[in-house]
Design a protein around this motif. Structure first.
Motif, PDB file in Angstrom:
ATOM      1  N   PHE A   9      29.274  49.316 -19.348  1.00 42.27           N
ATOM      2  CA  PHE A   9      30.477  50.506 -19.822  1.00 42.27           C
ATOM      3  C   PHE A   9      31.347  49.940 -19.947  1.00 42.27           C
ATOM      4  O   PHE A   9      31.762  50.454 -21.023  1.00 42.27           O
ATOM      5  CB  PHE A   9      29.819  51.701 -19.773  1.00 42.27           C
ATOM      6  CG  PHE A   9      28.270  52.247 -19.986  1.00 42.27           C
ATOM      7  CD1 PHE A   9      27.155  51.496 -20.780  1.00 42.27           C
ATOM      8  CD2 PHE A   9      27.367  52.929 -19.344  1.00 42.27           C
ATOM      9  CE1 PHE A   9      25.762  51.844 -20.823  1.00 42.27           C
ATOM     10  CE2 PHE A   9      26.487  53.273 -19.362  1.00 42.27           C
ATOM     11  CZ  PHE A   9      25.173  52.701 -20.612  1.00 42.27           C
ATOM     12  N   ILE A 105      24.478  61.454 -28.520  1.00 38.91           N
ATOM     13  CA  ILE A 105      25.118  61.484 -27.146  1.00 38.91           C
ATOM     14  C   ILE A 105      25.157  62.899 -25.928  1.00 38.91           C
ATOM     15  O   ILE A 105      24.708  62.194 -25.075  1.00 38.91           O
ATOM     16  CB  ILE A 105      26.688  61.151 -27.683  1.00 38.91           C
ATOM     17  CG1 ILE A 105      26.606  60.083 -29.074  1.00 38.91           C
ATOM     18  CG2 ILE A 105      27.833  60.840 -26.520  1.00 38.91           C
ATOM     19  CD1 ILE A 105      28.433  60.321 -29.832  1.00 38.91           C
ATOM     20  N   GLY A 106      25.472  63.900 -26.527  1.00 36.55           N
ATOM     21  CA  GLY A 106      24.808  64.710 -25.787  1.00 36.55           C
ATOM     22  C   GLY A 106      24.144  65.353 -24.966  1.00 36.55           C
ATOM     23  O   GLY A 106      24.000  65.623 -24.022  1.00 36.55           O
ATOM     24  N   VAL A 107      23.157  65.080 -25.338  1.00 33.83           N
ATOM     25  CA  VAL A 107      21.193  65.772 -25.320  1.00 33.83           C
ATOM     26  C   VAL A 107      21.095  64.147 -24.369  1.00 33.83           C
ATOM     27  O   VAL A 107      20.739  64.563 -23.312  1.00 33.83           O
ATOM     28  CB  VAL A 107      20.652  65.658 -26.167  1.00 33.83           C
ATOM     29  CG1 VAL A 107      19.187  65.357 -26.059  1.00 33.83           C
ATOM     30  CG2 VAL A 107      20.628  67.067 -27.505  1.00 33.83           C
ATOM     31  N   ALA A 109      23.316  62.577 -22.848  1.00 36.21           N
ATOM     32  CA  ALA A 109      24.319  62.548 -21.425  1.00 36.21           C
ATOM     33  C   ALA A 109      24.182  63.413 -20.164  1.00 36.21           C
ATOM     34  O   ALA A 109      23.973  63.019 -19.228  1.00 36.21           O
ATOM     35  CB  ALA A 109      25.453  62.375 -21.885  1.00 36.21           C
ATOM     36  N   ALA A 113      21.791  62.963 -16.981  1.00 38.16           N
ATOM     37  CA  ALA A 113      23.024  63.352 -15.722  1.00 38.16           C
ATOM     38  C   ALA A 113      21.289  64.571 -15.010  1.00 38.16           C
ATOM     39  O   ALA A 113      21.284  64.578 -13.637  1.00 38.16           O
ATOM     40  CB  ALA A 113      23.668  64.737 -15.729  1.00 38.16           C
ATOM     41  N   GLN A 114      20.779  65.654 -15.719  1.00 36.19           N
ATOM     42  CA  GLN A 114      19.676  66.455 -14.844  1.00 36.19           C
ATOM     43  C   GLN A 114      17.926  65.769 -14.766  1.00 36.19           C
ATOM     44  O   GLN A 114      18.075  66.094 -12.997  1.00 36.19           O
ATOM     45  CB  GLN A 114      19.857  67.492 -16.085  1.00 36.19           C
ATOM     46  CG  GLN A 114      18.873  68.248 -15.764  1.00 36.19           C
ATOM     47  CD  GLN A 114      19.304  69.716 -14.653  1.00 36.19           C
ATOM     48  OE1 GLN A 114      20.632  69.274 -15.125  1.00 36.19           O
ATOM     49  NE2 GLN A 114      19.028  69.688 -13.724  1.00 36.19           N
ATOM     50  N   LYS A 117      19.457  61.597 -11.399  1.00 39.52           N
ATOM     51  CA  LYS A 117      20.633  62.205 -10.550  1.00 39.52           C
ATOM     52  C   LYS A 117      21.699  61.305  -9.958  1.00 39.52           C
ATOM     53  O   LYS A 117      22.243  61.032  -9.976  1.00 39.52           O
ATOM     54  CB  LYS A 117      20.419  63.205  -9.437  1.00 39.52           C
ATOM     55  CG  LYS A 117      19.613  64.795 -10.023  1.00 39.52           C
ATOM     56  CD  LYS A 117      20.309  65.761  -9.643  1.00 39.52           C
ATOM     57  CE  LYS A 117      20.489  66.824 -10.352  1.00 39.52           C
ATOM     58  NZ  LYS A 117      19.503  67.431 -10.695  1.00 39.52           N
ATOM     59  N   GLY A 121      25.763  62.044 -15.192  1.00 35.18           N
ATOM     60  CA  GLY A 121      25.806  62.052 -16.006  1.00 35.18           C
ATOM     61  C   GLY A 121      27.315  61.213 -16.834  1.00 35.18           C
ATOM     62  O   GLY A 121      26.841  60.751 -18.215  1.00 35.18           O
ATOM     63  N   LEU A 122      27.541  59.778 -16.425  1.00 37.04           N
ATOM     64  CA  LEU A 122      28.557  59.041 -16.932  1.00 37.04           C
ATOM     65  C   LEU A 122      27.723  57.830 -17.222  1.00 37.04           C
ATOM     66  O   LEU A 122      27.767  57.114 -18.831  1.00 37.04           O
ATOM     67  CB  LEU A 122      30.011  58.446 -15.478  1.00 37.04           C
ATOM     68  CG  LEU A 122      30.575  59.909 -15.968  1.00 37.04           C
ATOM     69  CD1 LEU A 122      31.689  58.537 -14.255  1.00 37.04           C
ATOM     70  CD2 LEU A 122      31.666  59.684 -16.737  1.00 37.04           C
ATOM     71  N   LEU A 125      26.402  59.080 -20.686  1.00 39.66           N
ATOM     72  CA  LEU A 125      27.256  59.163 -21.478  1.00 39.66           C
ATOM     73  C   LEU A 125      27.497  57.291 -22.740  1.00 39.66           C
ATOM     74  O   LEU A 125      27.228  58.144 -23.754  1.00 39.66           O
ATOM     75  CB  LEU A 125      28.722  59.088 -21.592  1.00 39.66           C
ATOM     76  CG  LEU A 125      30.184  59.023 -22.993  1.00 39.66           C
ATOM     77  CD1 LEU A 125      29.532  60.655 -23.205  1.00 39.66           C
ATOM     78  CD2 LEU A 125      31.139  59.555 -22.094  1.00 39.66           C
ATOM     79  N   ALA A 129      25.889  57.180 -26.163  1.00 39.56           N
ATOM     80  CA  ALA A 129      27.017  56.044 -27.386  1.00 39.56           C
ATOM     81  C   ALA A 129      26.106  55.261 -27.426  1.00 39.56           C
ATOM     82  O   ALA A 129      25.700  54.721 -28.704  1.00 39.56           O
ATOM     83  CB  ALA A 129      27.557  56.155 -26.478  1.00 39.56           C
TER      84      ALA A 129
END
Lengths: 305, 232
Positions: A9, A105-107, A109, A113-114, A117, A121-122, A125, A129
């Motif tokens: 990335f 993107i938000g969903v 990410a 993350a959730q 683990k 989150g990165l 992201l 994207a």
């Protein structure tokens, strides 16, 4: 796995910057084509090969970038968005579907993350994207080249400020190496007795707000106040770092709401709305900002400890 | 004491509106020098920290798709949605906008802005609601509504953005704390940002409700029958 994905990335992010450099260089109407292109090329290069070259050279590249922005040579140029009518027509055609890639993107990410683990989150992201880009490619039928163009347009628009968060983190690390934190905390220790958690929390939150008001920038205040007050009086006392960190930054935002130094948020909008009183926006925000600041203190004291 | 010179440089540099990037770099280098570090050592620290915090700039990956969506009318569609909302009072218009703005920020959507939304859309709607409900909206009230309209943008933006797991603020917290030796994950920070996001919204809704009351008290009763005047 995680570090490999992240490294990929970083390379892609570096390519976004280098593409922007190419567009700046090709932009004949740009007043400082070469310098702007150099800035984004250096930024991209740091992302792609920075890990493999000696750190002092990266530091020197950053100083050179600083000289370019100080001389106001890193500017936008003349890349253009679609015409108003075209955009409205496309909006009417796509309706709410247009939000799908953006929300992806938000969903993604958050989901990564959730659920995964170990990836975090990165990576989320980055994957978000990529997923959003593919979905948008299918939905809008725009060519890949157009993505490069529009990405460059946005990056050049945001400008050199994009690298500010990273520079502030670097500043934090220099402050730590030079022992700035000890000096500030030594000064405050005279007022604040050790182990006074409530006192530390108040000093951290109010310090963030006041420093942000003076500097007009909560990000910069965070680096300084966290090193000087946060570390010795809050984190060292056993605060939950996620809670204390999150609240400290938004405590700074309470300061942003109350200062003409944050011109973009408070002064420019007043001018834009043609208010009679040029401090109208600040006046309307002060009560809620103070209420929120007090809430931050209570919340940090109760929840972080 | 002399070590605080970096802090002083930042404060003065920001107040004097010198170039932000240059101010931060100068503050860093001078702080390092007075702190007894060598120049190469300073470059090393800056370089290492920058490489280590590359994750803070991963938002670059989202720029191409966001740019394309803007080209395809993302803002225009959002504006259509906001225009379509049925809110009868000034306060309700502003609270609704705050909700939308904050949700968008939490999804890292940069859908907002004083230029794009407040001036052309939100303020006229908030003012229009007052004009519809009351006989005469005086200049001072108009001014107050403008202040609140601009404020709803700031509040929604500031307190919603850190809910996104890779928001600039979240990564700044993670990165700065990391450089100072405190480890924390972006997910934990973004989750910890949720309560204050909700509280900010609640406070804002209360404030907007009080604004409605204030306007009603000041301007008196609703005018009868006449259609709403044109929106300024």
């Amino acid at each position: 796995m995680k570090s490999l994905l992240l490294e990929i990335f970083y390379v892609l992010a570096g390519l976004v910057s280098i593409i922007a450099a190419v567009y700046a260089l090709k932009d004949d109407k740009h007043p400082h084509q070469k310098e702007t292109a150099l800035f984004w090329f250096l930024f991209g290069a740091i992302f792609i090969v920075g890990k493999y070259i000696p750190a002092p050279i990266v530091g020197a590249m950053l100083l050179l970038m600083g000289v370019l922005t100080a001389m106001k040579r890193v500017t936008f140029g003349s890349l253009v968005n679609a015409a108003d009518g075209m955009r409205q027509k496309s909006a009417d055609r796509m309706k709410n579907k247009i939000f799908i890639p953006a929300l992806t993107i938000g969903v993604v990410a958050f989901f990564v993350a959730q659920v995964f683990k170990s990836l975090g989150g990165l990576v989320g992201l980055g994957l978000g994207a990529l997923a959003a880009t593919i979905i948008a490619m299918v939905m809008t039928k725009e060519k890949p080249k157009q993505f490069g163009y529009d990405g460059s347009r946005l990056l050049l628009q945001v400008g050199s400020a994009s690298i500010l968060p990273q520079l502030l983190a670097a500043l934090g690390s220099l402050f730590a190496a030079a022992g700035v934190g000890e000096v500030i905390s030594g000064g405050i220790a005279g007022v604040l007795s050790e182990g006074n958690i409530l006192g530390g929390v108040i000093a951290y939150c109010v310090g963030m707000a006041v420093f942000t008001m003076i500097m007009g920038n909560a990000f910069a205040a965070f680096a300084v106040i966290t090193a000087g007050i946060g570390i010795p009086f809050v984190y060292a006392m056993g605060a939950n770092p996620a809670v204390a960190g999150a609240l400290a930054l938004t405590a700074g935002y309470c300061g942003t709401l109350m200062t003409p130094m944050a011109a973009n948020f408070n002064v420019v909008p007043a001018a834009l709305l043609e208010t009679k009183n040029k401090y109208r926006v600040i006046i309307s925000q002060v009560p809620i900002a103070l209420a929120l600041l007090v809430t931050h203190i209570v919340l940090m004291y109760v929840w972080a400890f | 004491m002399i070590k605080l010179i970096g802090v002083l440089i930042i404060v003065i540099g920001f107040i004097m509106k010198f170039d932000t990037i240059a101010v931060v770099l100068v503050a860093g280098v001078i702080t390092g020098l007075v702190g007894g570090l060598g120049f190469v050592e300073i470059l090393t620290i800056i370089g290492e920290a920058f490489i280590k915090t590359r994750y803070m700039s991963l938002f670059l990956l989202t720029l191409p798709v966001i740019g394309i969506l803007e080209r395809s009318g993302l803002r225009e569609r959002a504006a259509d949605l906001i225009r379509g909302m049925k809110s009868v009072t000034t306060g309700k218009v502003l609270t609704t906008y705050h909700v939308i703005r904050e949700l968008a920020a939490a999804f890292s959507l940069r859908l907002g802005g004083h230029v794009q939304f407040i001036r052309p859309l939100v303020n006229p709607m908030a003012y229009g609601a007052a004009e519809k409900n009351f006989t005469e909206v005086d200049e001072e009230t108009e001014d107050i509504i403008k202040g609140y309209a601009a404020g709803s943008e700031n509040l929604g933006n500031f307190f919603g953005q850190n809910v996104f797991v890779a928001a600039g603020g979240v990564l700044l917290i993670v990165g700065t704390l990391g450089e100072l030796g405190v480890e924390v994950t972006p997910l934990a920070v973004s989750k910890a940002s949720i309560p204050i996001a909700i509280i900010a919204l609640v406070y804002s809704a209360i404030q907007n409700y009080m604004l409605d009351r204030r306007i009603a008290k000041k301007l008196g009763l609703k005018k009868s029958g006449k259609p709403a005047a044109e929106v300024k």
